[in-house]
Design an enzyme around this catalytic site. Structure first.
Site, mmCIF file in Angstrom:
data_model
loop_
_atom_site.group_PDB
_atom_site.id
_atom_site.type_symbol
_atom_site.label_atom_id
_atom_site.label_comp_id
_atom_site.label_asym_id
_atom_site.label_seq_id
_atom_site.Cartn_x
_atom_site.Cartn_y
_atom_site.Cartn_z
ATOM 1 N N TYR A 157 -20.206 29.392 -16.488
ATOM 2 C CA TYR A 157 -18.867 28.869 -16.908
ATOM 3 C C TYR A 157 -18.437 27.603 -16.026
ATOM 4 O O TYR A 157 -17.860 26.867 -16.132
ATOM 5 C CB TYR A 157 -17.819 29.873 -16.802
ATOM 6 C CG TYR A 157 -16.591 29.708 -17.472
ATOM 7 C CD1 TYR A 157 -16.663 29.427 -19.008
ATOM 8 C CD2 TYR A 157 -15.378 29.571 -16.934
ATOM 9 C CE1 TYR A 157 -15.428 29.200 -19.833
ATOM 10 C CE2 TYR A 157 -14.141 29.219 -17.791
ATOM 11 C CZ TYR A 157 -14.167 29.004 -18.992
ATOM 12 O OH TYR A 157 -13.236 28.607 -19.878
ATOM 13 N N LYS A 164 -10.130 25.715 -15.223
ATOM 14 C CA LYS A 164 -9.181 26.762 -15.527
ATOM 15 C C LYS A 164 -8.416 27.136 -14.620
ATOM 16 O O LYS A 164 -6.990 27.649 -14.500
ATOM 17 C CB LYS A 164 -9.841 27.880 -16.183
ATOM 18 C CG LYS A 164 -10.576 27.713 -17.614
ATOM 19 C CD LYS A 164 -9.677 27.298 -18.738
ATOM 20 C CE LYS A 164 -10.045 27.038 -19.976
ATOM 21 N NZ LYS A 164 -9.332 26.616 -21.162
HETATM 22 P P1 NAP Z 1 -12.744 25.060 -30.031
HETATM 23 O O1 NAP Z 1 -12.323 25.510 -31.627
HETATM 24 O O2 NAP Z 1 -13.887 23.922 -29.877
HETATM 25 O O3 NAP Z 1 -11.401 24.314 -29.705
HETATM 26 C C1 NAP Z 1 -11.376 23.212 -28.681
HETATM 27 C C2 NAP Z 1 -10.489 22.231 -29.123
HETATM 28 O O4 NAP Z 1 -10.304 21.107 -28.135
HETATM 29 C C3 NAP Z 1 -11.042 21.415 -30.386
HETATM 30 O O5 NAP Z 1 -10.305 21.251 -31.373
HETATM 31 C C4 NAP Z 1 -11.483 20.055 -29.703
HETATM 32 O O6 NAP Z 1 -11.500 18.905 -30.563
HETATM 33 C C5 NAP Z 1 -10.162 20.042 -28.686
HETATM 34 N N1 NAP Z 1 -10.292 18.730 -27.701
HETATM 35 C C6 NAP Z 1 -11.402 18.330 -26.796
HETATM 36 N N2 NAP Z 1 -11.124 17.144 -26.462
HETATM 37 C C7 NAP Z 1 -10.071 16.965 -26.680
HETATM 38 C C8 NAP Z 1 -9.320 15.716 -26.555
HETATM 39 N N3 NAP Z 1 -9.722 14.937 -25.618
HETATM 40 N N4 NAP Z 1 -8.253 15.389 -27.159
HETATM 41 C C9 NAP Z 1 -7.735 16.303 -28.036
HETATM 42 N N5 NAP Z 1 -8.469 17.522 -28.465
HETATM 43 C C10 NAP Z 1 -9.697 17.737 -27.769
HETATM 44 O O7 NAP Z 1 -13.133 26.313 -29.231
HETATM 45 P P2 NAP Z 1 -11.776 27.321 -28.545
HETATM 46 O O8 NAP Z 1 -12.669 28.372 -27.968
HETATM 47 O O9 NAP Z 1 -10.988 27.653 -29.705
HETATM 48 O O10 NAP Z 1 -11.112 26.592 -27.519
HETATM 49 C C11 NAP Z 1 -9.727 26.535 -27.432
HETATM 50 C C12 NAP Z 1 -9.239 26.759 -25.965
HETATM 51 O O11 NAP Z 1 -9.456 28.222 -25.598
HETATM 52 C C13 NAP Z 1 -9.764 25.964 -24.846
HETATM 53 O O12 NAP Z 1 -9.112 25.708 -23.642
HETATM 54 C C14 NAP Z 1 -10.998 27.219 -24.452
HETATM 55 O O13 NAP Z 1 -11.344 26.733 -23.095
HETATM 56 C C15 NAP Z 1 -10.106 28.417 -24.299
HETATM 57 N N6 NAP Z 1 -10.621 29.549 -24.436
HETATM 58 C C16 NAP Z 1 -11.744 29.946 -25.086
HETATM 59 C C17 NAP Z 1 -12.377 30.923 -24.971
HETATM 60 C C18 NAP Z 1 -13.604 31.411 -25.894
HETATM 61 O O14 NAP Z 1 -14.058 32.439 -25.702
HETATM 62 N N7 NAP Z 1 -13.727 30.749 -27.042
HETATM 63 C C19 NAP Z 1 -11.932 32.263 -24.096
HETATM 64 C C20 NAP Z 1 -10.800 31.772 -23.179
HETATM 65 C C21 NAP Z 1 -10.228 30.465 -23.563
HETATM 66 P P3 NAP Z 1 -12.894 18.498 -30.939
HETATM 67 O O15 NAP Z 1 -13.624 19.499 -31.684
HETATM 68 O O16 NAP Z 1 -12.513 17.038 -31.706
HETATM 69 O O17 NAP Z 1 -13.483 17.925 -29.462
#
Ligand code: NAP
Length: 261
Positions: A157, A164
């Site tokens: 990570y 984070k």
């Molecule tokens: P995800 O579907 O890939 O979502 C991430 C989003 O961030 C995508 O829509 C991406 O857009 C957007 N993004 C990245 N760079 C950007 C920018 N410069 N401007 C605007 N949007 C941008 O993955 P997710 O897991 O749902 O992630 C959402 C949040 O949850 C993140 O903060 C992640 O760290 C957090 N989280 C995830 C997990 C897990 O296990 N999945 C656990 C805890 C927390 P593009 O696709 O266009 O890049």
């Protein structure tokens, strides 16, 4: 049985970070729709425009707007597009790090990779809050998504854990700055969920298996559970909660050593 009223009726929520149906932001948008919120979605640039417009239709989104959070002019344009709107909830569900920084030792993290992860995943909460909080004229709730890698070492990570940690500190400082306007700022620390971003982390499926084996609830986190906590934080029910990180992780974070068999 008495019907429960919708918890977000009359509220407008902007949700940043829907990339596809597996996005945590999508699960939050579904829960918000169920609870009667008016939803605005954003997408990052033309590459995702058509996809998010399609998803927005399914979710009954009122508006779908462009915003790459690393581009100040796009944040400004977003605010101009929304002139006259009252916002009640902002959901920031955005993060990014280079793939190589999520697979090699943290010690090898480059300066550029470090700064990129911080800019997209942590600073963007500050810039988004600054841009959009003036539209929250009747108070409201800003939410972000974080992960346990901020406070514990989780294999691979790495740079995202450090981002984070900064993000969670931003939650506290923003909560302090915005509290007088009755704007609350909180993080949801979700357990690992298979999304496009998570697939960029080396050996992510091993993390999923490890968590399901150890977590008190003996399973992984369902994105709908994150959506429901986001409803709580966005609604009147969450009115006393700010500056916090709430774990929605099947309880994994409380575990220390597993008892040997
Ligand atoms: P995800 O579907 O890939 O979502 C991430 C989003 O961030 C995508 O829509 C991406 O857009 C957007 N993004 C990245 N760079 C950007 C920018 N410069 N401007 C605007 N949007 C941008 O993955 P997710 O897991 O749902 O992630 C959402 C949040 O949850 C993140 O903060 C992640 O760290 C957090 N989280 C995830 C997990 C897990 O296990 N999945 C656990 C805890 C927390 P593009 O696709 O266009 O890049």
């Amino acid at each position: 049985m008495e019907l429960m009223s919708q918890l977000l009726a009359g509220k407008t929520a902007i949700i940043l970070g829907v990339a596809n149906k597996w996005s945590i932001a999508y699960a939050i948008a579904e829960a918000y729709r169920r609870e009667g919120a008016r939803i605005i979605l954003t997408y990052q640039g033309d590459r995702l425009k058509a996809t998010v417009e399609e998803l927005g239709k399914e979710l009954g989104a009122a508006r779908i707007l462009n915003c790459d959070v690393t581009k100040p002019e796009e944040l400004e344009a977003l605010v101009s597009e929304m002139a006259g709107e009252r916002l009640d909830v902002v959901v920031h569900s955005i993060a990014f790090a280079n793939r190589e920084d999520l697979s090699r030792p943290f010690l090898e993290t480059s300066r550029d990779g470090y700064l990129l992860a911080q800019e997209v995943s942590s600073y963007s909460l500050v810039s988004v809050a600054r841009a959009l909080s003036p539209l929250m004229t009747e108070g409201g709730s800003i939410l972000t998504l974080t992960y346990l890698g901020s406070v514990r070492v989780i294999p691979n990570y790495n740079v995202m854990g450090v981002a984070k940690a900064a993000l969670e500190a931003c939650v506290r400082y923003l909560a302090s700055d915005l509290g007088a306007k009755n704007i609350r700022v909180n993080g949801i620390s979700a357990g690992p969920i298979k999304t496009a971003s998570a697939r960029g982390i080396k050996d992510f499926s091993k993390v999923l298996d490890g968590v399901a084996a150890v977590a008190p609830l003996k399973r992984n986190t369902d994105p709908a559970e994150v959506g429901d906590t986001a409803v709580f934080l966005g609604s009147h029910l969450g009115r006393g909660v700010t500056g916090n990180v709430i774990y929605v992780d099947a309880g994994f974070q409380v575990m220390g050593l597993q008892a040997p068999d």
